[in-house]
Design an enzyme around this catalytic site. Structure first.
Site, mmCIF file in Angstrom:
data_model
loop_
_atom_site.group_PDB
_atom_site.id
_atom_site.type_symbol
_atom_site.label_atom_id
_atom_site.label_comp_id
_atom_site.label_asym_id
_atom_site.label_seq_id
_atom_site.Cartn_x
_atom_site.Cartn_y
_atom_site.Cartn_z
ATOM 1 N N TRP A 77 -19.901 -5.095 15.966
ATOM 2 C CA TRP A 77 -19.088 -4.000 16.505
ATOM 3 C C TRP A 77 -19.430 -2.681 15.815
ATOM 4 O O TRP A 77 -19.405 -1.618 16.440
ATOM 5 C CB TRP A 77 -17.605 -4.320 16.315
ATOM 6 N N HIS A 78 -19.776 -2.746 14.520
ATOM 7 C CA HIS A 78 -20.066 -1.519 13.778
ATOM 8 C C HIS A 78 -21.392 -0.890 14.173
ATOM 9 O O HIS A 78 -21.603 0.306 13.908
ATOM 10 C CB HIS A 78 -20.063 -1.803 12.268
ATOM 11 N N GLY A 79 -22.290 -1.647 14.772
ATOM 12 C CA GLY A 79 -23.553 -1.045 15.191
ATOM 13 C C GLY A 79 -24.591 -2.083 15.556
ATOM 14 O O GLY A 79 -24.512 -3.247 15.144
#
Length: 526
Positions: A328-330
């Site tokens: 989700w963060h990247g």
């Protein structure tokens, strides 16, 4: 538009006065429409052409929610589940295209003889946050946890600018009753005092601490990503600097978001609560990005089965949840590794608790020394995980870890501070009429970094957090967790006094003096 910019400091009072003036003269519905338009202006300040993305997402999800409400009312469970699956899939498709298309093409190229060009897609601001928020809304509608509302209400629920860009991830049921109760009521002095105080405190954390820790972290990780050895002391300083940078960057954003919401008479959910004081990794995730943890637990971990199917399945669910949380963060391998590392930490933590129970050693938790040891191990594990989170490549993270545990001594600090010294040399040349020799500058830079690291560590480990300071004024819609050190907190607790106004005023002035070098919040990139 950044909270830590002069444009925003002009935007805020205009919107605040406009919103409260419209509430008084034209009622709640008109004020919410004004607030939604102002929030869209805030969002579009960076790239107006990306407004169509968030607006299309809002219209799509609102229409799906109306259809879901009909299926819930008619009791057609099969149609409701299909519609919910389609709605969630639509949201994930949008997120996947803009955030993960490059990663998927790269992975395909590595496995196939056919080679496709990697698309150059600019990630729209806040797409992860408004997508997850709307997925939660659809799931809550399907489960009967909220009954929805009209489109203007939904528009302001998604776009409310204090939490739009980097959270917290809010639920419809905890926000809309607050918006709808704002009937012909102007600015409350207490809301304004608390909101401005939280905003000033958060701005100082971002501008005076996080942004000044960034050069040390950047220089250290740049060496690691280049494959260059830098020595143990240098590597630990770099890892510590980034750990404190992301702490104060996110803590500062959270305080500013809470403060901005409070200025409008809105209490946002708690999202950050002294995570480096955690005594174990489970506790850490109860304190760090709390609304993301809540989302992952309620909408991913629990549907996967949670802890209901035995310990092996529980550990697998934890690993899957944290891997997806990292993703989700990247769209990078480093984020996936970071998520997997925290998933492993959680499995070890749950396994350790089970082992202590089986050996009848749970009484150890009552000893302060055991708790301090657990806190130290937890902090070390978190810092080591931040290394892979911050590094540009997995090779850079490995180089950093190697240097941290090489125990090479302090003499290698010169490798790092050659770069740091050149930065200060350029600065001093622009400020002083007489050139200062480069050899004298790196000691000054080292002293500044050491003071910042010590100050940051003391602030996040030894002093009450913002929520504790404002505890008696209910700074968030969430219940404030229990905490230790109540004596210190009660002595330092915020109150509307001349002393607090003067102190925070000085912090705000110092922050304004540093706004010439505006740096985005780290979570804006996620």
């Amino acid at each position: 538009m950044l909270f830590n910019s002069f444009e925003f400091l002009l935007f805020l009072p205009l919107v605040l006065l406009g919103y409260h003036g419209i509430v008084i003269h034209y009622g709640n519905r008109a004020s919410l429409l004004f607030l939604a338009c102002a929030s869209l202006f805030f969002y579009g300040w960076w790239k107006p052409e990306y407004l169509w993305i968030i607006l299309s997402s809002i219209v799509f999800n609102y229409l799906v929610s109306l259809l879901l409400l009909k299926q819930v009312a008619s009791g057609k469970d099969h149609a409701r589940r299909l519609l919910l699956a389609g709605g969630v899939a639509g949201n994930l498709a949008l997120l996947g295209f803009y955030k993960y298309a490059g990663l998927m093409v790269t992975a395909f190229n590595s496995l196939s003889p056919a080679q496709f060009s990697v698309p150059d897609i600019v990630l729209p601001l806040a797409i992860s946050f408004f997508t997850f928020q709307q997925i939660a809304y659809l799931v809550d509608i399907s489960a009967g946890k909220t009954r929805g509302g009209n489109f203007p209400d939904y528009l302001v629920f998604v776009t409310f600018f204090p939490q739009l860009i980097a959270g917290p991830i809010v639920h419809h049921a905890e926000m809309m009753p607050q918006f709808q109760s704002r009937n012909r009521r102007g600015i409350k002095l207490e809301d304004l005092q608390i909101g401005l105080s939280l905003f000033a405190l958060g701005l100082a954390k971002k501008v005076l601490l996080a942004d000044n820790l960034a050069p040390l972290a950047d220089a250290s990780f740049a060496l690691a990503d280049a494959g260059q050895s830098q020595g143990s002391v240098s590597a630990w300083m770099g890892a510590g600097a980034y750990s404190l940078q992301i702490y104060f960057d996110f803590s500062g954003y959270t305080d500013m978001a809470l403060g901005l919401g409070r200025m409008f008479g809105i209490r946002l959910p708690l999202n950050f609560f002294s995570p480096y004081k955690a005594r174990n990794i489970i506790d850490f995730w109860h304190r760090w990005h709390m609304t993301l943890s809540r989302f992952l637990r309620d909408y991913l971990y629990v549907p996967l089965g949670g802890n209901r199917r035995g310990r092996p399945r529980r550990y697998l669910n934890l690993l899957l949840t944290m891997l997806l949380g990292g993703l989700w963060h990247g769209a990078a391998v480093t984020f996936i590794l970071w998520g997997g590392l925290h998933g492993l930490y959680l499995c070890i933590n749950h396994g350790w608790r089970w082992l202590l129970g089986r050996l009848q050693l749970s009484w150890l938790a009552h000893y302060r020394s055991y708790g301090l040891l657990c806190g130290l191990v937890t902090l070390l594990a978190v810092v080591l995980a931040w290394v892979v989170f911050r590094a540009e490549t997995s090779a850079g993270a490995w180089r950093m870890w190697q240097d941290m545990f090489a125990f090479s001594g302090a003499e290698d600090l010169k490798i790092l501070y050659r770069q740091r010294a050149s930065d200060f040399d350029l600065l001093l040349k622009s400020l002083l009429p007489v050139h200062v020799p480069l050899g004298d500058i790196w000691y000054f830079s080292l002293a500044q970094d050491a003071i910042l690291l010590l100050l940051g560590g003391l602030l996040c480990l030894c002093l009450p957090n913002s929520i504790e300071l404002f505890r008696h004024y209910h700074p968030s819609v969430s219940a404030v967790p229990e905490f230790s050190g109540s004596t210190a907190t009660s002595r330092l607790a915020w109150k509307p006094s001349l002393a607090w106004a003067a102190g925070l005023g000085l912090l705000f002035f110092a922050s304004l003096m540093s706004l010439a070098r505006v740096a985005p919040f780290l979570y804006f990139q996620f």
